[in-house]
Scaffold this active site. Structure first.
Site, PDB file in Angstrom:
ATOM      1  N   CYS A  11     -16.655  -7.348  -7.271  1.00 18.06           N
ATOM      2  CA  CYS A  11     -16.066  -8.688  -7.108  1.00 18.06           C
ATOM      3  C   CYS A  11     -16.992  -9.741  -7.727  1.00 18.06           C
ATOM      4  O   CYS A  11     -18.195  -9.580  -7.789  1.00 18.06           O
ATOM      5  CB  CYS A  11     -15.974  -9.017  -5.623  1.00 18.06           C
ATOM      6  N   LYS A  63     -13.175   0.402   4.994  1.00 15.76           N
ATOM      7  CA  LYS A  63     -13.402   0.558   3.547  1.00 15.76           C
ATOM      8  C   LYS A  63     -14.903   0.685   3.289  1.00 15.76           C
ATOM      9  O   LYS A  63     -15.341   1.564   2.566  1.00 15.76           O
ATOM     10  CB  LYS A  63     -12.870  -0.648   2.783  1.00 15.76           C
ATOM     11  N   ASN A  64     -15.707  -0.189   3.887  1.00 20.16           N
ATOM     12  CA  ASN A  64     -17.126  -0.250   3.546  1.00 20.16           C
ATOM     13  C   ASN A  64     -17.939   0.899   4.122  1.00 20.16           C
ATOM     14  O   ASN A  64     -19.052   1.153   3.665  1.00 20.16           O
ATOM     15  CB  ASN A  64     -17.705  -1.615   3.910  1.00 20.16           C
ATOM     16  N   ASP A  84     -17.396 -11.545   4.720  1.00 17.20           N
ATOM     17  CA  ASP A  84     -16.095 -11.063   4.225  1.00 17.20           C
ATOM     18  C   ASP A  84     -14.916 -11.717   4.932  1.00 17.20           C
ATOM     19  O   ASP A  84     -13.784 -11.651   4.457  1.00 17.20           O
ATOM     20  CB  ASP A  84     -15.992  -9.546   4.391  1.00 17.20           C
ATOM     21  N   ARG A 115     -25.129 -10.471  -8.118  1.00 13.53           N
ATOM     22  CA  ARG A 115     -25.229  -9.386  -7.122  1.00 13.53           C
ATOM     23  C   ARG A 115     -26.227  -8.355  -7.650  1.00 13.53           C
ATOM     24  O   ARG A 115     -25.873  -7.303  -8.115  1.00 13.53           O
ATOM     25  CB  ARG A 115     -23.862  -8.784  -6.847  1.00 13.53           C
ATOM     26  N   ARG A 124      -7.264  -3.033  -3.193  1.00 10.65           N
ATOM     27  CA  ARG A 124      -8.543  -2.311  -3.129  1.00 10.65           C
ATOM     28  C   ARG A 124      -8.986  -2.101  -1.686  1.00 10.65           C
ATOM     29  O   ARG A 124      -9.659  -1.119  -1.385  1.00 10.65           O
ATOM     30  CB  ARG A 124      -9.645  -3.127  -3.831  1.00 10.65           C
TER      31      ARG A 124
HETATM   32  C1  EPZ Z   1     -21.620  -5.200   1.035  1.00 10.80           C
HETATM   33  O1  EPZ Z   1     -21.877  -5.517  -0.310  1.00 10.80           O
HETATM   34  C2  EPZ Z   1     -20.117  -5.158   1.162  1.00 10.80           C
HETATM   35  N1  EPZ Z   1     -19.574  -4.147   0.262  1.00 10.80           N
HETATM   36  C3  EPZ Z   1     -19.511  -6.514   0.822  1.00 10.80           C
HETATM   37  O2  EPZ Z   1     -18.113  -6.426   1.072  1.00 10.80           O
HETATM   38  C4  EPZ Z   1     -20.112  -7.563   1.743  1.00 10.80           C
HETATM   39  O3  EPZ Z   1     -19.629  -8.815   1.366  1.00 10.80           O
HETATM   40  C5  EPZ Z   1     -21.638  -7.546   1.617  1.00 10.80           C
HETATM   41  O4  EPZ Z   1     -22.132  -6.217   1.899  1.00 10.80           O
HETATM   42  C6  EPZ Z   1     -22.316  -8.502   2.578  1.00 10.80           C
HETATM   43  O5  EPZ Z   1     -21.896  -8.226   3.883  1.00 10.80           O
HETATM   44  C7  EPZ Z   1     -19.640  -2.855   0.647  1.00 10.80           C
HETATM   45  O6  EPZ Z   1     -20.130  -2.529   1.720  1.00 10.80           O
HETATM   46  C8  EPZ Z   1     -19.069  -1.862  -0.319  1.00 10.80           C
HETATM   47  P1  EPZ Z   1     -25.545  -6.810   0.147  1.00 10.80           P
HETATM   48  P2  EPZ Z   1     -23.385  -5.326  -0.870  1.00 10.80           P
HETATM   49  O7  EPZ Z   1     -26.425  -5.905  -0.659  1.00 10.80           O
HETATM   50  O8  EPZ Z   1     -24.008  -4.156  -0.216  1.00 10.80           O
HETATM   51  C9  EPZ Z   1     -28.420  -9.793  -2.150  1.00 10.80           C
HETATM   52  C10 EPZ Z   1     -15.850  -6.583   0.588  1.00 10.80           C
HETATM   53  O9  EPZ Z   1     -15.113  -7.564   0.422  1.00 10.80           O
HETATM   54  N2  EPZ Z   1     -29.023  -8.582  -2.740  1.00 10.80           N
HETATM   55  O10 EPZ Z   1     -25.581  -6.721   1.631  1.00 10.80           O
HETATM   56  O11 EPZ Z   1     -23.336  -5.390  -2.355  1.00 10.80           O
HETATM   57  C11 EPZ Z   1     -27.000 -10.014  -2.627  1.00 10.80           C
HETATM   58  O12 EPZ Z   1     -26.987 -10.704  -3.857  1.00 10.80           O
HETATM   59  C12 EPZ Z   1     -17.215  -6.584  -0.036  1.00 10.80           C
HETATM   60  O13 EPZ Z   1     -15.575  -5.581   1.287  1.00 10.80           O
HETATM   61  C13 EPZ Z   1     -30.162  -8.724  -3.525  1.00 10.80           C
HETATM   62  O14 EPZ Z   1     -30.652  -9.828  -3.743  1.00 10.80           O
HETATM   63  O15 EPZ Z   1     -24.047  -6.653  -0.324  1.00 10.80           O
HETATM   64  C14 EPZ Z   1     -26.394 -10.819  -1.506  1.00 10.80           C
HETATM   65  O16 EPZ Z   1     -26.725 -12.180  -1.685  1.00 10.80           O
HETATM   66  C15 EPZ Z   1     -17.474  -7.844  -0.853  1.00 10.80           C
HETATM   67  N3  EPZ Z   1     -30.730  -7.602  -4.058  1.00 10.80           N
HETATM   68  C16 EPZ Z   1     -27.114 -10.289  -0.263  1.00 10.80           C
HETATM   69  O17 EPZ Z   1     -28.285  -9.600  -0.747  1.00 10.80           O
HETATM   70  C17 EPZ Z   1     -30.217  -6.346  -3.831  1.00 10.80           C
HETATM   71  O18 EPZ Z   1     -30.787  -5.357  -4.343  1.00 10.80           O
HETATM   72  C18 EPZ Z   1     -26.286  -9.302   0.554  1.00 10.80           C
HETATM   73  O19 EPZ Z   1     -25.810  -8.310  -0.326  1.00 10.80           O
HETATM   74  C19 EPZ Z   1     -29.047  -6.238  -3.027  1.00 10.80           C
HETATM   75  C20 EPZ Z   1     -28.482  -7.365  -2.489  1.00 10.80           C
END
Ligand code: EPZ
Length: 429
Positions: free
Chosen positions: A117, A22-23, A305, A122, A397
């Site tokens: 979610c 998915k990701n 995840d 986020r 989803r």
């Molecule tokens: C990706 O989300 C995945 N989604 C998520 O999977 C997964 O949980 C997450 O990465 C962490 O592995 C997809 O790939 C579509 P991040 P993403 O940016 O990219 C902080 C699922 O269930 N952050 O790696 O949104 C953020 O708050 C979903 O499949 C900032 O601070 O996650 C978090 O604490 C849920 N500023 C950490 O970084 C930013 O600009 C990691 O988030 C971006 C992120």
């Protein structure tokens, strides 16, 4: 609102084919609009997030030809719009990838601030910091993000936070920026590598995906490409954890074992038997599982995840287990629902203490998000008695044919339409 009625006391036995990631898919589909050619994608998971993205691509003017359940041909020569519609974008956070790909192709993107979610805050500050470094102007008003750039120019960008989304989004914008872009402190997940491979297949010049530093030489044009999405390591890990929790024996087929090393190691630590072969992994649960401490980290650490499904496994292991959620601030939505099933869990900030060993009992529960929904499914399968899981749209989803695959492994699951009366004592409608 549909729900699933799940029979408890189930031991999962058999083999299951893992779908495409998915990701990776939710990034590759928006990336396709960088090229005016024809894009052929295989091993796409048939899940609602992919269906939503296809609807957005169609709205933007992409010609879509389905080639079976898991393959599609996209023609992106004549896009008619550059602003994905709010009602589609709000359904999924990954729509933010249209910022990078529209900016990369047109030098302009108008995207609603993303939904997604409820895992705690986020932000997308790292995405916006990167776009600005490449020369984009950013305007945020009325819930919309407008990015405009006369010309994108390569830059050196150091991410303050390791972010999958920001890493991929900046690759999407930088591949057509003038000159060299260096991305540092990037995410190293397999999905990053898959997206980079797809972009390179279209003619981009990306080196270092999967390491801490990604180097990109901007190119002027892109060609069509053919790409097969990598297997979904989170789906595979979900089934592996379910096998151990149900004390069954399950083989996940068409996986890349390297992507699952953290899960394999953790399962062995709890006493489950794990047999790794070139393209499949077999997990055998044991009657007596050992408690374990689990910390989530960016890849190659234990993936956040799979923290909710892993928590269910730890409710089975007799004794005290400790989970530390290091990636998200608020990723314990599943705890209250598991406690309704008798789980003994205490959350203090990022830490959850699980007193395992007491059999869960079936109950009416509600899926608050995608991975919590998967965790509740595993809990319902192993609980004493039947359960009803509502808000199933979250599960739809991210898990293709979830009920069918579980039924193949011996589960008894019935999807209930909203209007049907509940058959569970005390079920709340
Ligand atoms: C990706 O989300 C995945 N989604 C998520 O999977 C997964 O949980 C997450 O990465 C962490 O592995 C997809 O790939 C579509 P991040 P993403 O940016 O990219 C902080 C699922 O269930 N952050 O790696 O949104 C953020 O708050 C979903 O499949 C900032 O601070 O996650 C978090 O604490 C849920 N500023 C950490 O970084 C930013 O600009 C990691 O988030 C971006 C992120």
């Amino acid at each position: 609102m549909e729900s699933l009625v799940v029979k408890g006391n189930t031991e999962l036995v058999g083999r299951v084919k893992i779908s495409g990631s998915k990701n990776a898919a939710v990034a590759v589909l928006p990336a396709a609009i960088l090229s005016p050619g024809t894009i052929y994608l295989e091993n796409l998971p048939d899940i609602t997030d992919v269906q939503t993205l296809m609807a957005i691509l169609d709205y933007l003017g992409v010609k879509i030809r389905r080639r079976g359940r898991n393959a599609v041909e996209l023609s992106t020569a004549n896009l008619s719009r550059i602003a994905p519609p709010y009602d589609m974008v709000k359904k999924m956070r990954a729509s933010y990838y249209f910022m990078g790909s529209l900016l990369g192709r047109f030098g302009r993107a108008v995207v609603p601030i993303p939904g997604g979610c409820d895992l705690g805050p986020r932000p997308i500050d790292q995405h916006l910091k990167g776009f600005s470094a490449l020369g984009s102007k950013i305007n945020i008003e009325h819930g919309m993000i407008t990015l405009t750039a006369e010309k994108l120019v390569g830059a050196r960008i150091y991410f303050d936070v390791v972010s999958i989304g920001a890493t991929i989004n900046l690759m999407l914008a930088a591949v057509s920026a003038e000159g060299r872009t260096i991305l540092e402190n990037v995410a190293k997940e397999p999905e990053i590598v898959d997206v980079a491979n797809f972009l390179n297949a279209m003619g981009a010049s990306i080196r270092g995906a999967g390491t801490d530093v990604i180097r990109i030489e901007g190119v002027k044009s892109f060609s069509g490409a053919k790409h097969a999405i990598i297997p979904d390591r989170i789906e595979a890990g979900t089934f592996m954890l379910a096998a151990a929790a149900s004390r069954g024996t399950v083989t996940v087929d068409e996986v890349i074992p390297k992507h699952l090393e953290a899960i394999t190691a953790k399962l062995r630590e709890t006493g489950a038997e794990v047999l790794v072969e070139p393209e499949s992994i077999t997990v055998k649960g044991k009657a007596e599982l050992k408690p374990s401490d689990l910390k989530t980290f960016p890849y190659p650490g234990f993936p956040t995840d799979l923290q909710p499904p892993a928590m269910v496994l730890l409710t089975v292991a007799k004794g005290l287990s400790v989970i530390t959620e290091n990636v998200f601030d608020g990723r314990y939505n599943h705890v209250e629902e598991l406690k309704r099933m008798g789980a003994r869990i205490k959350v203090e900030g990022r830490t959850a203490l699980i007193e395992g060993g007491k059999t869960l009992t079936g109950a009416p529960v509600s899926a608050p998000d995608l991975r919590s929904g998967a965790a509740l499914m595993i809990a319902a399968l192993i609980a004493d008695g039947d359960s009803t899981i509502s808000d199933v749209k979250h599960i739809d989803r991210g898990y293709e044919l979830f009920e069918e695959k579980l039924t193949q492994l011996g589960a008894t699951i019935r999807r209930k339409k909203a209007e049907e009366p509940s058959q569970l004592a005390g079920g709340s409608e």
